[in-house]
Design a protein around this motif. Structure first.
Motif, mmCIF file in Angstrom:
data_model
loop_
_atom_site.group_PDB
_atom_site.id
_atom_site.type_symbol
_atom_site.label_atom_id
_atom_site.label_comp_id
_atom_site.label_asym_id
_atom_site.label_seq_id
_atom_site.Cartn_x
_atom_site.Cartn_y
_atom_site.Cartn_z
ATOM 1 N N GLN A 195 -6.801 -1.487 -51.068
ATOM 2 C CA GLN A 195 -8.390 -2.262 -51.041
ATOM 3 C C GLN A 195 -8.471 -2.441 -52.614
ATOM 4 N N ALA A 236 -3.421 0.806 -39.784
ATOM 5 C CA ALA A 236 -4.510 0.526 -38.505
ATOM 6 C C ALA A 236 -5.367 1.361 -38.719
ATOM 7 N N ASP A 237 -5.847 1.762 -39.901
ATOM 8 C CA ASP A 237 -7.211 2.517 -39.844
ATOM 9 C C ASP A 237 -8.186 1.706 -40.297
ATOM 10 N N TYR A 238 -9.448 1.638 -39.344
ATOM 11 C CA TYR A 238 -10.492 0.626 -39.574
ATOM 12 C C TYR A 238 -11.630 1.618 -39.917
ATOM 13 N N SER A 239 -12.679 0.833 -40.652
ATOM 14 C CA SER A 239 -13.977 1.522 -41.110
ATOM 15 C C SER A 239 -14.636 1.344 -39.934
ATOM 16 N N GLU A 278 -15.768 -2.191 -39.138
ATOM 17 C CA GLU A 278 -14.689 -2.892 -38.257
ATOM 18 C C GLU A 278 -14.216 -2.430 -36.804
ATOM 19 N N ARG A 279 -14.429 -1.072 -36.657
ATOM 20 C CA ARG A 279 -14.044 -0.582 -35.449
ATOM 21 C C ARG A 279 -14.928 -1.074 -34.386
ATOM 22 N N LEU A 330 -14.424 -4.691 -33.319
ATOM 23 C CA LEU A 330 -13.128 -4.925 -32.587
ATOM 24 C C LEU A 330 -13.595 -4.334 -31.058
ATOM 25 N N LEU A 367 -7.267 1.770 -31.515
ATOM 26 C CA LEU A 367 -8.194 1.872 -32.734
ATOM 27 C C LEU A 367 -7.740 3.156 -33.673
ATOM 28 N N GLN A 405 -6.725 -10.276 -42.142
ATOM 29 C CA GLN A 405 -7.631 -9.046 -41.848
ATOM 30 C C GLN A 405 -7.968 -8.734 -40.366
ATOM 31 N N PRO A 406 -7.923 -7.644 -39.787
ATOM 32 C CA PRO A 406 -7.900 -7.757 -38.378
ATOM 33 C C PRO A 406 -9.189 -8.317 -37.908
ATOM 34 N N VAL A 407 -10.616 -8.017 -38.466
ATOM 35 C CA VAL A 407 -11.824 -8.397 -38.002
ATOM 36 C C VAL A 407 -11.814 -9.915 -37.955
#
Length: 684
Positions: A10, A87-90, A93-94, A97, A118, A187-189
């Motif tokens: 980051q 694959a760890d999200y805030s 973000e979680r 998703l 997730l 970026q996943p989101v």
């Protein structure tokens, strides 16, 4: 490249996006850790970068920056960071998703499956769902959970589409929607939302909409136009996935504006041919409603600068910042106009809990450190019950920063058009910095991203944008609104390499343009003066013998008088709009007995300004009472000159002199005061 943690990745991505560098404090603020933690991470980042051709430079006073041995090395680092993101999200973000999964699902989803994808426990997913229920309820969507069954959403297809559009509005920038920005799409989101709204077809939809050659779409403001495109793109995407609108959906019964319905049918036919779709009557009705809503939102139902709460907030904010800085911000009419427009929308966003994004927050803090502190202190002083985030303070700082740097225009050699994603604050700041530091560039004005692609090339020398545009790279230059030293160098090179000198353009055409502009300016001034005279000629003070505690009857009596004068064609409709606006919040001007009732409506024949002094006070929202009502009415379609005059009168209500005259002065006395002030406005 060595193994890096999610936090280290980051930090590196932040530095890659800020080529001029960042201080440890700025990095810490952006990622939510202490400065000590940042310094500790830097030691491991340095060792992790060995062998990739990118070095970490730390210099006291300027901060930390990355320097690559070649552009390819920097590009390669970015790609490896994004491709290898864990694959760890805030938490935020979680939750986004999870919403995406539920909104797209055709059948129940097992909590275990959500947790597995997730990388969290079933208990965490369950807690997230508890928190998301209130957000979904705003769209009349209900979370259904049963043991052994899973979780799903219950609600209409129309509401699912509304929820998808809201997510896209809150989490995607214009650059995500219209630019290349392929790195961000990893970026996943961002990637998930762009898939949901059908990013590949969005510009196809936009071209189809523009090709309709409708005047009303060209008049939409940028935000409304973009939201319309998102909604249409979502509709296309859902149709392709066979998520059709139910015949019983209320939207299918909405045909309030027959011409708009016919336009929707023509547009639906064009989409079917262009994209190979099959659209039902329900989908055509849905498009018709989207068109109708866009037109309503862009035209607005209120007059600018007449929202009492917004005017009061702006007045107090300008006073507070002026007091702390000693700078005469109150004399800057452009600042006031920009703040009124911005603050009204900002308060709405804050109360709705809408997520606020400001990608310029870090450089704003760095370049305007003292002003940022002043703005934060001033906002905290005047706001009650509102938690204003730093992102919003950053936007306010841009307005005040632009005001501080506003200088007289110097001689110009090149004509530029600005395109910005953060609204008037960023475009004004960039425009003023250009005029100050590069006076050879004349800023003609601001354009939306979709207008920029269609402006005739003879009308300008260059396009300067703060976002990626759907144009070939040589057609525009992308800069920061803060116009850094690096930006200036980049702009000079672009002008030398890509822009033809102004002198090489036909002198005759330039002269014709100058003459045309002068004539248009004279016409506008004549219209403005005519509006002032007409409005004051028709202004009257009425003594209204109303019944006590009867607001509805009082408004009906006042509108009956205006109907006889030919100002209102449907008094009942206008009365309903005025009452609806009052229910949203009292129209009483603070610390006075004067209420300002205003609206724009198709049922208003001409602009009018009328004062009604009441025999008995009438109750308003929040327990307030009014003894005097100032009624300001205007048609839906209104020349900009009329809007400017009405806006200026509403701004005068921030001072005590006009309010005192409205409460106790005679008709001629009020007219004389308005005439003197509007004459000054006209002269300016």
């Amino acid at each position: 490249m060595g193994q890096l943690t999610a936090r280290q990745r980051q930090i590196l991505l932040l530095l890659l996006n800020r080529t001029e560098g960042m201080t440890a404090a700025e990095i810490a603020s952006d990622i939510g850790v202490s400065v000590r933690t940042v310094h500790r991470e830097m030691e491991e980042i340095e060792s992790g970068l060995q062998g990739v051709g990118v070095l970490l430079h730390k210099k006291s006073g300027t901060g930390i920056r990355l320097e690559g041995s070649s552009p390819e090395a920097v590009t390669g680092l970015r790609e490896r960071l994004l491709a290898g993101m864990p694959a760890d999200y805030s938490a935020e973000e979680r939750k986004v998703l999870i919403l995406c999964a539920l909104l797209e699902a055709d059948e129940p989803i097992k909590l275990f499956a959500l947790g597995h994808s997730l990388k969290v426990t079933v208990g965490t997913i369950s807690n997230d769902l508890d928190e998301l229920e209130s957000w979904l309820a705003r769209f009349e969507l209900q979370v259904i959970r049963r043991r052994g069954y899973g979780v799903e959403l219950e609600g209409t297809e129309t509401e699912r589409r509304r929820a998808i559009c809201r997510l896209a509005s809150e989490y995607l920038d214009y650059s995500d929607l219209i630019g290349d920005g392929e790195a961000n799409h990893l970026q996943p989101v961002t990637a998930r939302l762009l898939t949901m709204i059908g990013k590949p077809v969005l510009l196809d939809v936009e071209r189809s909409l523009w090709d309709m050659d409708w005047g009303w779409t060209e008049r939409l403001n940028e935000n409304v136009y973009t939201q319309l495109l998102i909604a249409l793109s979502v509709a296309v995407s859902r149709i392709r996935q066979r998520h059709d609108l139910e015949v019983t959906d209320p939207v299918t019964e909405d045909a309030r504006t027959p011409p708009m319905t016919e336009g929707a049918r023509q547009f639906a036919d064009r989409l079917q041919k262009t994209l190979g779709l099959s659209m039902s009557e329900a989908e055509t009705a849905h498009i018709s409603r989207l068109f109708d809503e866009a037109r309503e939102q862009s035209e607005g139902t209120e007059l600018p600068h007449v929202d009492v709460e917004t005017m009061e907030i702006v007045h107090r904010l300008v006073e507070a910042v002026s007091r702390r800085t000693g700078f005469p911000f109150g004399e800057d009419r452009t600042l006031r106009d920009g703040l009124v427009e911005h603050v009204g929308n900002a308060v709405k966003r804050l109360r709705e809990g809408t997520r606020i994004r400001n990608p310029l927050l870090s450089p704003i803090r760095k370049d305007y450190e003292e002003l940022f502190t002043v703005a934060r202190q001033s906002v905290d002083e005047i706001t009650q019950g509102l938690d204003v985030p730093d992102e919003e303070i950053g936007f306010l700082v841009m307005h005040f920063g632009a005001s501080m740097e506003r200088l007289n225009q110097l001689g110009h050699h090149l004509k530029a058009i600005l395109v910005c994603s953060s609204g008037l604050s960023s475009s004004r700041l960039l425009g003023i910095r250009l005029s100050k530091e590069m006076p050879q560039i004349e800023v003609l004005g601001n354009a939306s991203w979709y207008e920029a692609a269609r402006i005739p090339e003879d009308d300008y020398d260059l396009i300067i944008s703060t976002i990626d545009l759907p144009l070939p790279g040589e057609k525009y230059i992308k800069l920061s609104p803060l116009l850094t030293a690096e930006d200036k160098e980049k702009l000079l090179q672009y002008i030398q390499n890509e822009v033809a000198p102004a002198g090489s353009r036909p002198v005759i055409k330039r002269e014709e343009q100058r003459k045309t502009a002068s004539l248009e300016r004279l016409r506008s001034q004549a219209l403005l003066l005519n509006e002032v005279v007409s409005l004051l000629d028709d202004f009257h003070v009425h003594q209204l013998d109303n019944r006590p505690r009867d607001l509805e009857g009082t408004l009906a009596a006042a509108l009956a008088i205006l109907s006889k004068q030919g100002a209102v064609s449907n008094a009942a409709h206008v009365k309903a709009r005025l009452l609806e606006r009052e229910r949203m919040g009292t129209q009483l001007i603070p610390d006075t007995a004067l209420a300002l009732f205003h609206t724009r409506s198709r049922e208003v024949a001409k602009p009018s300004l009328s004062l009604f002094r009441l025999a008995a006070p009438v109750p308003l929202e929040d327990g307030a009472e009014a003894r005097v009502i100032l009624m300001m009415l205007a048609p839906k379609k209104l020349p900009k000159e009329s809007l400017e005059v009405l806006s200026e009168i509403s701004a005068m209500l921030l001072g005590t002199e006009l309010i005192e005259l409205m409460e106790r002065g005679g008709e001629e006395e009020i007219k004389s005061y308005l005439a003197e002030e509007l004459q000054l406005f006209f002269r300016d």
